[in-house]
Design an enzyme around this catalytic site. Sequence first.
Site, PDB file in Angstrom:
ATOM      1  N   ILE A 198      -5.402   2.955   9.766  1.00 35.62           N
ATOM      2  CA  ILE A 198      -4.270   2.151  10.656  1.00 35.62           C
ATOM      3  C   ILE A 198      -3.576   1.131   9.506  1.00 35.62           C
ATOM      4  O   ILE A 198      -4.016   0.496   8.866  1.00 35.62           O
ATOM      5  CB  ILE A 198      -4.826   1.267  11.880  1.00 35.62           C
ATOM      6  CG1 ILE A 198      -3.616   0.648  12.531  1.00 35.62           C
ATOM      7  CG2 ILE A 198      -5.899   0.554  11.314  1.00 35.62           C
ATOM      8  CD1 ILE A 198      -4.185   0.185  13.883  1.00 35.62           C
TER       9      ILE A 198
ATOM     10  N   GLN B 203       3.680  -7.438  10.370  1.00 34.73           N
ATOM     11  CA  GLN B 203       2.529  -7.659  10.617  1.00 34.73           C
ATOM     12  C   GLN B 203       2.465  -9.355  11.240  1.00 34.73           C
ATOM     13  O   GLN B 203       3.489  -9.997  11.207  1.00 34.73           O
ATOM     14  CB  GLN B 203       1.652  -7.938   9.133  1.00 34.73           C
ATOM     15  CG  GLN B 203       1.294  -6.714   8.516  1.00 34.73           C
ATOM     16  CD  GLN B 203       0.569  -6.531   7.519  1.00 34.73           C
ATOM     17  OE1 GLN B 203       0.399  -7.801   6.807  1.00 34.73           O
ATOM     18  NE2 GLN B 203       0.452  -5.625   6.703  1.00 34.73           N
ATOM     19  N   ARG B 204       1.357  -9.441  12.052  1.00 31.25           N
ATOM     20  CA  ARG B 204       1.194 -10.820  12.755  1.00 31.25           C
ATOM     21  C   ARG B 204       2.095 -10.844  13.857  1.00 31.25           C
ATOM     22  O   ARG B 204       2.450 -11.980  14.127  1.00 31.25           O
ATOM     23  CB  ARG B 204       1.086 -12.138  11.908  1.00 31.25           C
ATOM     24  CG  ARG B 204       0.350 -11.951  10.727  1.00 31.25           C
ATOM     25  CD  ARG B 204       0.573 -13.092   9.657  1.00 31.25           C
ATOM     26  NE  ARG B 204      -0.621 -13.351   8.705  1.00 31.25           N
ATOM     27  CZ  ARG B 204      -1.590 -13.744   9.028  1.00 31.25           C
ATOM     28  NH1 ARG B 204      -2.080 -14.145  10.030  1.00 31.25           N
ATOM     29  NH2 ARG B 204      -2.672 -13.907   7.774  1.00 31.25           N
ATOM     30  N   LYS B 205       2.727  -9.631  14.468  1.00 32.52           N
ATOM     31  CA  LYS B 205       3.309  -9.550  15.813  1.00 32.52           C
ATOM     32  C   LYS B 205       2.901  -9.060  16.827  1.00 32.52           C
ATOM     33  O   LYS B 205       3.368  -8.608  18.003  1.00 32.52           O
ATOM     34  CB  LYS B 205       4.649  -8.956  15.304  1.00 32.52           C
ATOM     35  CG  LYS B 205       5.589  -9.729  14.318  1.00 32.52           C
ATOM     36  CD  LYS B 205       6.990  -9.127  14.009  1.00 32.52           C
ATOM     37  CE  LYS B 205       7.732  -9.642  12.914  1.00 32.52           C
ATOM     38  NZ  LYS B 205       8.003 -11.211  13.104  1.00 32.52           N
ATOM     39  N   GLY B 206       1.428  -8.811  16.623  1.00 30.27           N
ATOM     40  CA  GLY B 206       0.889  -7.889  17.692  1.00 30.27           C
ATOM     41  C   GLY B 206       0.870  -6.413  17.823  1.00 30.27           C
ATOM     42  O   GLY B 206       0.415  -5.704  18.635  1.00 30.27           O
ATOM     43  N   TYR B 207       1.516  -5.615  16.634  1.00 33.96           N
ATOM     44  CA  TYR B 207       1.809  -4.263  16.860  1.00 33.96           C
ATOM     45  C   TYR B 207       0.385  -3.457  16.281  1.00 33.96           C
ATOM     46  O   TYR B 207       0.147  -2.473  16.922  1.00 33.96           O
ATOM     47  CB  TYR B 207       2.747  -4.013  15.888  1.00 33.96           C
ATOM     48  CG  TYR B 207       4.141  -4.608  15.965  1.00 33.96           C
ATOM     49  CD1 TYR B 207       4.886  -4.514  17.418  1.00 33.96           C
ATOM     50  CD2 TYR B 207       4.970  -5.348  14.990  1.00 33.96           C
ATOM     51  CE1 TYR B 207       5.916  -4.720  17.614  1.00 33.96           C
ATOM     52  CE2 TYR B 207       6.134  -5.598  15.334  1.00 33.96           C
ATOM     53  CZ  TYR B 207       6.750  -5.807  16.531  1.00 33.96           C
ATOM     54  OH  TYR B 207       8.068  -6.083  16.899  1.00 33.96           O
ATOM     55  N   GLY B 208      -0.455  -4.224  15.547  1.00 32.55           N
ATOM     56  CA  GLY B 208      -1.696  -3.593  15.292  1.00 32.55           C
ATOM     57  C   GLY B 208      -2.800  -3.533  16.342  1.00 32.55           C
ATOM     58  O   GLY B 208      -3.214  -2.460  16.864  1.00 32.55           O
TER      59      GLY B 208
ATOM     60  N   GLU C 159     -13.272   4.850  12.328  1.00 28.91           N
ATOM     61  CA  GLU C 159     -13.880   5.312  11.339  1.00 28.91           C
ATOM     62  C   GLU C 159     -14.339   4.371  10.314  1.00 28.91           C
ATOM     63  O   GLU C 159     -13.537   3.481  10.057  1.00 28.91           O
ATOM     64  CB  GLU C 159     -13.126   6.688  10.641  1.00 28.91           C
ATOM     65  CG  GLU C 159     -13.832   7.357   9.692  1.00 28.91           C
ATOM     66  CD  GLU C 159     -12.898   8.277   9.093  1.00 28.91           C
ATOM     67  OE1 GLU C 159     -12.898   8.475   7.597  1.00 28.91           O
ATOM     68  OE2 GLU C 159     -12.136   8.949   9.764  1.00 28.91           O
TER      69      GLU C 159
ATOM     70  N   SER D  84     -11.899  -2.165   6.156  1.00 30.53           N
ATOM     71  CA  SER D  84     -11.523  -3.013   5.492  1.00 30.53           C
ATOM     72  C   SER D  84     -11.764  -4.380   5.859  1.00 30.53           C
ATOM     73  O   SER D  84     -12.293  -4.567   7.296  1.00 30.53           O
ATOM     74  CB  SER D  84     -10.027  -2.860   5.159  1.00 30.53           C
ATOM     75  OG  SER D  84      -9.275  -3.035   6.173  1.00 30.53           O
TER      76      SER D  84
END
Length: 500
Positions: free
Chosen positions: A292, A299-304, A325, A329
Amino acid sequence: MTEPTSTLARSQNTSYIVNKNGADQLVNILQHRPDGQVYVHYDGLDKRLDEWIPGASLKPVNESWRKRRRDTPSPTPTELETQPDPLMTEEEFDIKHHKQITAQRNFDKVNFGQWRIKTWYFSPYPLTDSELEDSAGLPGGSGSSSKIPGVNRTTVRSHGRTSDLLAGGLTRSHLSGEKSILWVCDRCFKYMAEGASWEMHIKQCDRRHPPGRKVYQRGAHIIWEVDGAKDKLYCQNLSLFGKLFIDVKTLFFDCDNFLFYILTDADSQRDHVLGFFSKEKISYDDYNLACIIVLPPYQRKGYGMLMIEFSYEVSRRAGKIGTPERPLSDLGLRSYLTYWVATLIRFFRRLLSVLPPDRPTVTSSGRLPDLTDVLPPPSEDANSRKKRAKGWDGETPDSNSTFASPNGLDDTIAAMRTVLTTSNPDGSATSHVVVRSTLAEIASATNLRIEDAAFALNECGLLGNTLDGVVGITREMVEAVAKERNVKRMCLDPAHVMLT
């Protein structure tokens, strides 16, 4: 004379001290440039932080640093000589060789649409014709056919993967300026070595959104499912681009066995890629995610978290309990721990609540209220959803978001839920929820693996209150963890999932 390669640099004393952000950091030199720049790795930190720095900023390791390292015993030269070289399997050699080859980035920056992004890791982008001529004499290149020492047997597959990495431009690591920049189209992910070619391409590229089908749409945010076998070139280019920001996964150019889920944000012209994750079509370990990445500008916007929640929703609808899997990281583990903790906290909030959050009072006439029948209001239908505001921030939050979750009370857990009501001296009564369940039942109700649920509970401190082998968790403890971990409502709305 300055050594031109990282191999020669490693043969000498490569440990130095560098002052970074006001503190001394131990670094190891990986490569030198003729202009005096050195490529360093910061000891104890992820290699995405590796960078070129002026050689003049290096300071020799002083005695205090040497004392710190003396505590770790190292084998004597005699011991090293007498230790036999262990035979490695083909896969173990692959992993070891992959780490050696990808020790440093082959591009410093990537130009992606309006963004110029600093890369994190090596990605095996194929060489251009001129680079192929320059690298034809590299040792261990595609022309080498000798047996690999320490490997039980060699096959075309093992040599092919190494050749792919060597073809990824190891000679680029010494480049600087414009030559260290990769140019990638933010529509189709086609890659170019020169800015002029990139400018010509983007004027002609008419792709408005990723290939494949929509599987989630909430306002302007869409998740697309792309089959690696049907859209092979697009997925290969996407994988190469993602490898610039992913380190722990070995990249395969064969994408046929993978599905890619691409998150986009739409404007009036087209859909812009924010990030993606991939998963195997058939996973015998029930992995619901292979890798992913959220692009650094988003980043740091909730998308992950949205993509992680969607991967678990896919598993839930398939009747499976998924997990990512391994290995994860450092950033991946942090994100998944956040998801696991938040999922458990939201579940405990519902489990240990006498009344739903949108019903602060229950009124009954003539008899005592039956609290077992108190349910949250039904979810909205499709017609009411169409009238809501569009956009990530424009969506109206659900007042019953704690209850409007797929990780609700199943029949097994509900049967163990008891509402205990005790009288007060003034004639009133106080109700408490008492639940007795096993870790396996909690994991099943939240659609988490038992080991993932246990790890999350231990990390957030909810396994500390133990008596006679039984762990006690109160609503006060749950709220304390929710405040400490800043648990938020779900990013995903299951009602907007378009999977059939």
